[in-house]
Design a protein around this motif. Structure first.
Motif, PDB file in Angstrom:
ATOM      1  N   ASP A   1     -12.125 120.183 -70.974  1.00 51.98           N
ATOM      2  CA  ASP A   1     -11.349 119.692 -69.902  1.00 51.98           C
ATOM      3  C   ASP A   1     -11.272 120.565 -68.911  1.00 51.98           C
ATOM      4  O   ASP A   1     -10.722 121.870 -68.912  1.00 51.98           O
ATOM      5  CB  ASP A   1     -10.143 119.387 -70.153  1.00 51.98           C
ATOM      6  N   VAL A   2     -11.883 120.589 -67.449  1.00 52.00           N
ATOM      7  CA  VAL A   2     -11.960 121.389 -66.239  1.00 52.00           C
ATOM      8  C   VAL A   2     -10.461 122.153 -66.101  1.00 52.00           C
ATOM      9  O   VAL A   2     -10.242 122.980 -65.883  1.00 52.00           O
ATOM     10  CB  VAL A   2     -12.662 121.002 -65.054  1.00 52.00           C
ATOM     11  N   ALA A   3      -9.377 121.171 -66.011  1.00 50.66           N
ATOM     12  CA  ALA A   3      -8.188 121.561 -65.676  1.00 50.66           C
ATOM     13  C   ALA A   3      -7.505 122.206 -66.652  1.00 50.66           C
ATOM     14  O   ALA A   3      -6.699 123.483 -66.447  1.00 50.66           O
ATOM     15  CB  ALA A   3      -7.226 120.262 -65.438  1.00 50.66           C
ATOM     16  N   VAL A   4      -7.726 121.988 -67.993  1.00 46.18           N
ATOM     17  CA  VAL A   4      -7.143 122.975 -68.940  1.00 46.18           C
ATOM     18  C   VAL A   4      -7.903 124.538 -69.033  1.00 46.18           C
ATOM     19  O   VAL A   4      -7.192 125.499 -69.067  1.00 46.18           O
ATOM     20  CB  VAL A   4      -7.537 122.383 -70.443  1.00 46.18           C
ATOM     21  N   SER A   5      -9.051 124.506 -68.626  1.00 47.68           N
ATOM     22  CA  SER A   5      -9.846 125.735 -68.358  1.00 47.68           C
ATOM     23  C   SER A   5      -9.356 126.541 -67.169  1.00 47.68           C
ATOM     24  O   SER A   5      -8.926 127.711 -67.254  1.00 47.68           O
ATOM     25  CB  SER A   5     -11.308 125.587 -68.284  1.00 47.68           C
ATOM     26  N   ALA A   6      -8.974 125.734 -66.100  1.00 47.21           N
ATOM     27  CA  ALA A   6      -8.619 126.405 -64.853  1.00 47.21           C
ATOM     28  C   ALA A   6      -7.308 127.208 -65.167  1.00 47.21           C
ATOM     29  O   ALA A   6      -6.646 127.872 -64.835  1.00 47.21           O
ATOM     30  CB  ALA A   6      -8.470 125.493 -63.628  1.00 47.21           C
ATOM     31  N   ASN A   7      -6.196 126.361 -65.862  1.00 46.74           N
ATOM     32  CA  ASN A   7      -4.705 126.602 -66.141  1.00 46.74           C
ATOM     33  C   ASN A   7      -4.847 127.757 -67.118  1.00 46.74           C
ATOM     34  O   ASN A   7      -4.276 128.741 -66.995  1.00 46.74           O
ATOM     35  CB  ASN A   7      -4.045 125.654 -66.866  1.00 46.74           C
ATOM     36  N   LEU A   8      -5.990 127.971 -67.803  1.00 46.52           N
ATOM     37  CA  LEU A   8      -6.182 129.000 -68.879  1.00 46.52           C
ATOM     38  C   LEU A   8      -6.477 130.295 -68.274  1.00 46.52           C
ATOM     39  O   LEU A   8      -5.965 131.371 -68.542  1.00 46.52           O
ATOM     40  CB  LEU A   8      -7.072 128.518 -69.880  1.00 46.52           C
ATOM     41  N   ILE A   9      -7.520 130.219 -67.335  1.00 45.60           N
ATOM     42  CA  ILE A   9      -7.924 131.457 -66.456  1.00 45.60           C
ATOM     43  C   ILE A   9      -6.625 131.910 -65.711  1.00 45.60           C
ATOM     44  O   ILE A   9      -6.308 133.074 -65.546  1.00 45.60           O
ATOM     45  CB  ILE A   9      -8.910 130.905 -65.374  1.00 45.60           C
ATOM     46  N   ASN A  10      -5.816 131.035 -65.029  1.00 43.27           N
ATOM     47  CA  ASN A  10      -4.733 131.486 -64.434  1.00 43.27           C
ATOM     48  C   ASN A  10      -3.585 132.230 -65.291  1.00 43.27           C
ATOM     49  O   ASN A  10      -3.151 133.349 -65.052  1.00 43.27           O
ATOM     50  CB  ASN A  10      -4.045 130.082 -63.636  1.00 43.27           C
TER      51      ASN A  10
END
Length: 113
Positions: free
Chosen positions: A51-60
């Motif tokens: 999930d791209v949104a999960v990955s983006a949140n994880l990076i933040n």
């Protein structure tokens, strides 16, 4: 019967107390010298998501965990600056370098002589 017991101590042992520093667009950003093992494990577990949104949140979340407060504030401004584009690839390279540094695993093994 004797109980089984092992005391794991209260520290990471020989890890460096020197902060990790990286430079981006001529600004230096200081990260904590060490990262809790649980934070690293959570990152590895969560990074398996498609999930791209999960990955983006994880990076933040990762940058919030590793950067010292003052550096995090400046990093957030830089990462959102339309005049100085920080690409996803740059972010990925920084994360990779930091994870390798925290886990003491170099990117490339030394060549045999």
């Amino acid at each position: 019967m004797t109980a089984r017991f092992k005391d794991f101590g209260s520290g990471a042992g020989g890890n460096s107390d020197e902060p990790l520093i990286f430079r981006l667009f001529d600004e230096e950003f200081q990260c904590h010298a060490q990262l809790p093992g649980k934070t690293m494990l959570d990152f590895v577990i969560d990074s398996s998501s498609d999930d791209v949104a999960v990955s983006a949140n994880l990076i933040n979340k990762f940058f919030r965990s590793v950067l010292k407060d003052e550096s995090y504030t400046r990093f957030e401004v830089l990462a959102g600056d339309p005049e100085r584009i920080v690409t996803v690839e740059m972010l990925s390279d920084i994360v990779t370098w930091l994870m390798e540094s925290y886990s003491n695993r170099p990117e490339k093994q030394p060549e045999a002589s």
